[in-house]
Design a protein around this motif. Sequence first.
Motif, PDB file in Angstrom:
ATOM      1  N   UNK A  21       0.817  -1.221   0.000  1.00 64.91           N
ATOM      2  CA  UNK A  21       0.000   0.000   0.000  1.00 64.91           C
ATOM      3  C   UNK A  21       0.850   1.270   0.000  1.00 64.91           C
ATOM      4  N   UNK A  22       1.898   1.279   0.795  1.00 62.94           N
ATOM      5  CA  UNK A  22       2.639   2.527   0.986  1.00 62.94           C
ATOM      6  C   UNK A  22       3.883   2.659   0.113  1.00 62.94           C
ATOM      7  N   UNK A  23       4.389   1.533  -0.411  1.00 62.76           N
ATOM      8  CA  UNK A  23       5.619   1.599  -1.205  1.00 62.76           C
ATOM      9  C   UNK A  23       5.467   1.050  -2.619  1.00 62.76           C
ATOM     10  N   UNK A  24       4.283   0.591  -2.935  1.00 65.26           N
ATOM     11  CA  UNK A  24       4.015   0.042  -4.271  1.00 65.26           C
ATOM     12  C   UNK A  24       4.991  -1.070  -4.648  1.00 65.26           C
ATOM     13  N   UNK A  25       5.355  -1.897  -3.655  1.00 67.03           N
ATOM     14  CA  UNK A  25       6.239  -3.031  -3.888  1.00 67.03           C
ATOM     15  C   UNK A  25       5.508  -4.329  -3.542  1.00 67.03           C
ATOM     16  N   UNK A  26       5.863  -5.388  -4.272  1.00 64.26           N
ATOM     17  CA  UNK A  26       5.244  -6.686  -4.037  1.00 64.26           C
ATOM     18  C   UNK A  26       6.255  -7.620  -3.390  1.00 64.26           C
ATOM     19  N   UNK A  27       6.079  -7.973  -2.107  1.00 61.05           N
ATOM     20  CA  UNK A  27       7.036  -8.874  -1.465  1.00 61.05           C
ATOM     21  C   UNK A  27       6.998 -10.270  -2.087  1.00 61.05           C
ATOM     22  N   UNK A  28       8.148 -10.733  -2.583  1.00 62.45           N
ATOM     23  CA  UNK A  28       8.222 -12.108  -3.085  1.00 62.45           C
ATOM     24  C   UNK A  28       8.700 -13.040  -1.963  1.00 62.45           C
ATOM     25  N   UNK A  29       9.488 -12.483  -1.024  1.00 62.01           N
ATOM     26  CA  UNK A  29       9.903 -13.211   0.175  1.00 62.01           C
ATOM     27  C   UNK A  29       9.841 -12.251   1.348  1.00 62.01           C
ATOM     28  N   UNK A  30       9.425 -12.778   2.494  1.00 58.49           N
ATOM     29  CA  UNK A  30       9.333 -11.939   3.685  1.00 58.49           C
ATOM     30  C   UNK A  30       9.632 -12.794   4.909  1.00 58.49           C
ATOM     31  N   UNK A  90       7.888   6.780   0.658  1.00 60.79           N
ATOM     32  CA  UNK A  90       6.584   6.192   0.376  1.00 60.79           C
ATOM     33  C   UNK A  90       6.071   6.708  -0.967  1.00 60.79           C
ATOM     34  N   UNK A  91       4.950   6.149  -1.403  1.00 63.22           N
ATOM     35  CA  UNK A  91       4.332   6.601  -2.650  1.00 63.22           C
ATOM     36  C   UNK A  91       3.990   8.093  -2.578  1.00 63.22           C
ATOM     37  N   UNK A  92       3.793   8.603  -1.350  1.00 61.69           N
ATOM     38  CA  UNK A  92       3.481  10.025  -1.153  1.00 61.69           C
ATOM     39  C   UNK A  92       4.742  10.866  -0.966  1.00 61.69           C
ATOM     40  N   UNK A  93       5.926  10.213  -0.975  1.00 62.13           N
ATOM     41  CA  UNK A  93       7.176  10.964  -0.905  1.00 62.13           C
ATOM     42  C   UNK A  93       7.746  11.191   0.480  1.00 62.13           C
ATOM     43  N   UNK A  94       7.300  10.400   1.477  1.00 64.74           N
ATOM     44  CA  UNK A  94       7.789  10.579   2.847  1.00 64.74           C
ATOM     45  C   UNK A  94       8.803   9.496   3.220  1.00 64.74           C
ATOM     46  N   UNK A  95       9.891   9.857   3.959  1.00 66.18           N
ATOM     47  CA  UNK A  95      10.881   8.848   4.365  1.00 66.18           C
ATOM     48  C   UNK A  95      10.405   7.968   5.524  1.00 66.18           C
ATOM     49  N   UNK A  96       9.336   8.397   6.208  1.00 61.58           N
ATOM     50  CA  UNK A  96       8.743   7.582   7.272  1.00 61.58           C
ATOM     51  C   UNK A  96       7.315   8.077   7.485  1.00 61.58           C
ATOM     52  N   UNK A  97       6.519   7.271   8.125  1.00 64.16           N
ATOM     53  CA  UNK A  97       5.146   7.693   8.385  1.00 64.16           C
ATOM     54  C   UNK A  97       4.629   7.035   9.660  1.00 64.16           C
ATOM     55  N   UNK A  98       3.585   7.636  10.207  1.00 66.68           N
ATOM     56  CA  UNK A  98       2.961   7.152  11.435  1.00 66.68           C
ATOM     57  C   UNK A  98       1.728   6.349  11.065  1.00 66.68           C
ATOM     58  N   UNK A  99       1.624   5.142  11.594  1.00 67.70           N
ATOM     59  CA  UNK A  99       0.469   4.299  11.264  1.00 67.70           C
ATOM     60  C   UNK A  99      -0.137   3.710  12.522  1.00 67.70           C
TER      61      UNK A  99
END
Length: 356
Positions: A21-30, A90-99
């Motif tokens: 959602x926030x980085x537009x990346x698809x984890x192939x391994x986690x 993030x997709x919004x351009x922030x180096x960190x965010x509060x969730x």
Amino acid sequence: MADNPAKPNLSQSQAEYIVKKYYNLTPSKLRSLPSYDDQNFCIAAAEGGAYVLKIMNSVHTQEPTMIELQTYAMNFLHDNGLPTQTAQKTAMGYPMFLKRIDCGSGLQKYLVRLLTYLPGIHISEVPSSPQLLYEVGRTAAKMDVALNEMKHPQLNVLEREDFIWSLSSIPLLEKYMKVLEGDPLLEVVKSVLHQYKTTVAPQNSSFRKCLIHGDFNDLNVLVEANESNGYKISGIIDFGDMNFGCYVYELAITIAYMMLEHPNAIEVGGAILAGWESVFPLNAAERDCLFWLVLSRLCQSVVIARHSVTLQPENEEYLMISSKKGIPILRKLFEMGKEQVEKEWFQSAAQFSDGK
């Protein structure tokens, strides 16, 4: 072991959701990575690249400016050629965010960052050759020289007055000394504190000040194999103790921790000192105080660990990892004395430098 109530406890599916959602990346391994009070996931992205999803604990989440400065410093050092992680925006351009995240006990706020993954293993896991120790000293000095050039409008937050892990805070150990009552080590620690007050403190004004990493230890330096069957430094991690201190503090901290894994601890100082001075030569006051600053760091490690165990007895094994190894080294250096140890370090450093 009791759970740390401040530590986040996300499921893998929650971690995957955040990355998508926030980085537009698809984890192939986690997979989960070990951590004491934060939560970390190692992620390989289908789009390419490896990352660490870092969810800060709820206590440090309340210090967003401090975390922002640590993140900024990592990016700054990376731009200056040092092997540090960088924060992915993030997709919004922030180096960190509060969730707000529910980890099973209701919604809580956590700071979230996605950092680049650094290859390598802890330097504690490989033999400490003189050449590698030289590189450790050289890298630590290069890091501090670069940090001294860093500009940020909120740098004053890193002054961190009375920060217990600063080498300026050695006198603060006195209020925790009761944890050593009945232990012969108490007299050693008292003697080191006395020498700090009478030898180090009067010369403090001659120490060059700068922003330091503050925890350049054997678990925060990563290495990987190089072409000549040795190892090279591949990563510097954990900027949680970054503070305004002195160049010589960083050097003393580095020597103290790198001694912990070496079969003959006394040999460590010379090679690290040679590497350090290839970048940033010490002045007379810094040289005169280096021995007592190294012992002061070992005292900090022992006293603070023992105090922490009284607060968290269930975590004794983890909390005492460094100090258990440091106690015999502290005793040995103290028994050898300043003159003999300095002779070993400074002569060894001179010979190492002459051979370069």
